[in-house]
Write a protein that holds these residues in place. Structure first.
Motif, short mmCIF file in Angstrom:
data_model
loop_
_atom_site.label_atom_id
_atom_site.label_comp_id
_atom_site.label_asym_id
_atom_site.label_seq_id
_atom_site.Cartn_x
_atom_site.Cartn_y
_atom_site.Cartn_z
N VAL A 1 0.97 -1.22 -0.17
CA VAL A 1 0.07 0.14 0.15
C VAL A 1 0.76 1.39 -0.05
N VAL B 1 2.74 2.13 -3.18
CA VAL B 1 1.96 2.47 -4.22
C VAL B 1 1.54 4.12 -3.80
N LEU B 2 1.27 4.23 -2.59
CA LEU B 2 1.02 5.58 -2.09
C LEU B 2 2.00 6.69 -2.45
N CYS C 1 2.01 8.23 -5.95
CA CYS C 1 0.96 8.85 -6.17
C CYS C 1 0.88 10.32 -5.51
N GLU D 1 -2.40 11.06 -3.54
CA GLU D 1 -2.95 10.12 -2.50
C GLU D 1 -2.33 10.72 -1.31
N TYR E 1 -8.83 1.73 2.63
CA TYR E 1 -8.17 0.73 2.58
C TYR E 1 -8.64 -0.48 3.54
N GLU F 1 -10.39 4.15 -6.21
CA GLU F 1 -9.05 4.06 -6.48
C GLU F 1 -8.14 3.15 -5.20
N ARG F 2 -8.64 3.93 -4.11
CA ARG F 2 -7.86 3.32 -3.05
C ARG F 2 -8.43 1.87 -2.72
N HIS G 1 -8.97 -0.19 -4.94
CA HIS G 1 -8.49 -1.14 -5.77
C HIS G 1 -6.87 -1.47 -5.31
N VAL G 2 -6.12 -0.52 -4.66
CA VAL G 2 -5.06 -0.67 -4.25
C VAL G 2 -5.02 -2.07 -3.57
N GLU H 1 -5.37 -5.09 -5.50
CA GLU H 1 -4.31 -5.86 -6.27
C GLU H 1 -3.27 -6.57 -5.11
#
Length: 387
Positions: free
Chosen positions: A17, A20-21, A24, A27, A175, A207-208, A210-211, A214
């Motif tokens: 997490v 990814v953040l 971004c 985010e 999340y 979008e969050r 979906h993190v 994944e």
């Protein structure tokens, strides 16, 4: 062994997490690790603030702030208003503003971000006392929101990726919402099976979520995604039902699909109805968000909808209003705040039909946020009640 694996995955999950953040720039929200009903000190951009604003003496706090001695006008601007979650959110906003003796104007942009930005401009022109934003994206709203802040109009956003000093952004901790639901799905499938995922991009909370999805796929490689779709429209539940019916025809045999992960309750409604009509109730539905209508469907005998993770949408609206009033009063508020979500499983509910207002009897911590409460608010409510 299961405990060891769970702990190992939590480390992997948070690494995934935050990796990814880190990439971004939009985010900005932090994942809340404490229950929202705790009085907590949060250091944000150099300021230490109390989420309950209980730092001064009780006598000082009980007095109504000067700027709130007359009714205030609030503009609540929504990216879209679809389904019962939105209607209950609006009800919470209206309820809290009414208790404080103010006025609120609701603007629905019908999923048009340009229109949403224009509504912010309208609110500025009308010189409202505060602006509430429901969803939306920073790339469309940053300009007018900065203009509002420069003019001294407080702004509180919900499920938005804005990162503007002075603007408070609250969320449902998307999340945690996604992980609690997906973890339940994985446990029920014993880590193996075929699933359909219903998701749509273009919305900050989606979008969050979906993190985490994944990361979930990496954690449970034996859970296979056989189909993925999703459309946000004026008739999302009906459109989803039609799309799910097509998926069921493509996978007609028992065992072809074991579960559905719906990232929004409107998706879950459509999927559930399609599954019921096809007589495929061996397929279980796991979702995010909750409303009274959802509860009726979940509690229906033999319903395929078995679990969801949610916060109370009405309480989200009330918290957003209270932060706005604290800003008007000149109190410091956090830049970000995540409300604690709760997992609601059908097996946790009684045989009798229950409403959202009764969930606290069965789901520990439900409807107990106690967030953004200042002692003068009781004084203000009492004054309004006398009129």
């Amino acid at each position: 062994m299961k405990r060891f694996k769970a702990l190992s995955f939590l480390s992997l999950l948070f690494f995934a997490v935050f990796s990814v953040l880190a990439g971004c720039t939009n985010e900005q929200d932090a994942v809340s690790s404490k229950p929202a009903n705790e009085t907590k000190q949060t250091a944000i951009q150099g300021d230490t603030v109390s989420s309950n604003s209980q730092t001064a003496s009780s006598s000082e706090q009980a007095a109504i702030p000067e700027k709130l001695k007359k009714p205030v006008k609030i503009a609540a601007i929504m990216q879209m208003s679809i389904g019962t979650f939105s209607s209950q959110y609006i009800a919470g906003v209206k309820e809290q503003v009414q208790k404080f003796g103010g006025e609120v104007q609701i603007y629905n942009a019908d999923n048009d971000l340009t229109k949403m930005a224009s509504y912010v401009e309208t609110a500025i022109t009308q010189n409202v006392d505060a602006i509430l934003l429901d969803h939306g994206r920073a790339d469309a709203l940053e300009g007018p929101v900065k203009k509002a802040v420069e003019k001294g109009i407080p702004v509180v956003a919900f499920d938005n990726d804005l990162n503007i000093p002075g603007v408070t952004v609250i969320d449902q901790d998307d999340y945690s919402l996604a992980w609690k639901t997906l973890k339940t799905l994985a446990e029920d499938l014993n880590g193996e099976g075929n699933i359909v995922t219903i998701w749509v991009g273009g919305f900050t909370p989606m979008e969050r979520r979906h993190v985490i999805y994944e990361a979930f796929k990496k954690r449970y490689p034996n859970i296979k995604e056989v189909a993925k779709f999703g459309t946000a429209s004026a008739n999302t539940a009906l459109d989803t039902q039609t799309q799910m019916e097509a998926i069921l025809k493509k996978y007609p045999n028992k065992g072809d699909i074991d579960a559905v992960f719906a990232t929004w309750d409107e998706f879950a409604k459509g999927a559930t109805r399609a599954i019921e009509q096809a007589g495929r109730t061996e397929i279980k539905v796991y979702s995010i968000d909750l409303s009274d209508e959802d509860l009726q469907m979940i509690q229906k005998p033999n319903s395929p909808w078995v679990a969801t993770t949610a916060t109370d949408p009405a309480e989200v609206g009330r918290v957003q209003v209270r932060f706005a009033y604290q800003k008007i009063a000149g109190e410091k508020t956090p830049n970000i705040y995540s409300l604690e979500p709760h997992l609601v499983k059908r097996t946790d509910l009684p045989d009798k039909q229950v409403s959202m207002n009764e969930l606290s009897q069965y789901i520990p911590g439900w409807e107990q946020s106690n967030v953004a409460i200042s002692p003068w608010m009781k004084t203000l409510e009492a004054q309004v009640n006398k009129k």
